[in-house]
Design an enzyme around this catalytic site. Sequence first.
Site, PDB file in Angstrom:
ATOM      1  N   HIS A  34      66.318 -32.654  57.958  1.00 48.97           N
ATOM      2  CA  HIS A  34      66.865 -32.686  57.574  1.00 48.97           C
ATOM      3  C   HIS A  34      67.099 -31.262  56.509  1.00 48.97           C
ATOM      4  CE1 HIS A  34      67.400 -36.735  56.611  1.00 48.97           C
ATOM      5  NE2 HIS A  34      65.563 -37.107  56.326  1.00 48.97           N
ATOM      6  N   LYS A  54      71.811  -4.152  56.989  1.00 53.97           N
ATOM      7  CA  LYS A  54      72.064  -5.304  57.765  1.00 53.97           C
ATOM      8  C   LYS A  54      71.419  -6.236  59.239  1.00 53.97           C
ATOM      9  CE  LYS A  54      75.806  -8.237  56.967  1.00 53.97           C
ATOM     10  NZ  LYS A  54      75.930  -9.335  56.962  1.00 53.97           N
TER      11      LYS A  54
END
Length: 463
Positions: free
Chosen positions: A161, A288
């Site tokens: 999960h 980034k």
Amino acid sequence: MSGSSSNEMWGGRFAASPDQILEKINASIDFDQRLAHQDIVGSKAHARMLAAQGVLTEADADAICDGLDRILDEIERGEFAFSTALEDIHMNVEARLKELIGEPAGRLHTGRSRNDQVATDFKLWVRDRIDATDAQLEALIRALLDQAQAGADLVMPGFTHLQTAQPVTWGHHMMAYVEMFARDRARFQDARARLNECPLGAAALAGTSFPIDREATAQTLGFDRPAANSLDAVSDRDFALDFMAAASICATHLSRFAEELVIWSSAQFDFVRLSDAFTTGSSIMPQKKNPDAAELVRAKVGRINGALVGLLTVMKGLPLAYSKDMQEDKERVFEAADALSLSLAAMTGMVADMTPNPDRLREAAGHGFSTATDLADWLVRELNMPFRDAHHVTGAIVKLAETKNVGLEDLALEDMQGVAPSITAAVFDVLGVDKSVASRDSYGGTAPEQVRAQIARWRGLLG
Ligand code: ARG
């Protein structure tokens, strides 16, 4: 809009040139020129067989094969002028052959039709791509094995999960993908085995009255046998669907792995560093490093699934035998094959170049009371507690650790004994993440020893 001259291939029956719109919708040469090599190999096999059967003279077969070799040479050198008016690769090649060798060119099409010709060409093309895909999958598997070996002991969180579940090893996680990509190889091999029956000689749909030798052409072209029903041979595109179905499942695996790389390479996870070669910077945010290659591999499955559904939809409801609808098969397959090949290459490059971050992986492995199952198993094994009770006791201890804001291994023995008085100090032997993974040494489990055994097994199988 119609021109005045009749089409040279079937001009006997038609008075006017096709309308330009018809020419545009009818022509496949823009894409089926990718079958040129297979078309020429198939035609040479057919010509040789016709000569062996006495249908063609050896001199005509020689002239045809020499001419076809010259044409292939022209195509490979980019000197061949493809013509839309000549519709497809088969008629482009035959028309050029006539220019080069004259009359014998007209004898090549004896005992065959474009229907069995295109099915043969396309099968040969798909078969080549299956072999290329297999080699790419092997390279990816080898890159994964190297990662698994280097990180066989590296603990990381295992998830269900996407919630921390139990500690596993980096090697074990890599080997899960080895299993998946190995199944993909097997699926492509299944597709290859089913594909490998030769349609050539089925002619238009009913076979031919010429004394052809279908065993001979099948053998020359590397097929296991001739296809046994001429109607089926010209109307079958299962081999294209099989290939794309295998490609879709493989692309699904790639997409799942790509998603993990996207998540793992984020600042929040920081489990892995992708190399500069497979990431890009941002034009505005200097910090980034974007996982573009992984994102695009994640996305390419869309194209591949689309291609599969596209051809399934074309084929459904088609009556036997050949229908022109089937000309829509090639672009779907080309698109899927190209997208898969690029995705496999990008994934292999990323895997070979990526670096796991051991500190972060270890830290995350211990999060969320990931060794709670180890505690419960210890209570069962050492104290002979029924598993359901052990689950309950462990839950209470986890709750205690949560209140104190510490890990299970940081609780005092007295705290644990407050929940279950019979617990001893030996419990701490199973509570670290390394001990946890080492203890999971059942066959196929995450223990480094098991992972190494699987790596050795796969290396043995690959040779
Ligand atoms: N270009 C055609 C195709 O790709 C070749 C077969 C055409 N046969 C025919 N009878 N029109 O399917």
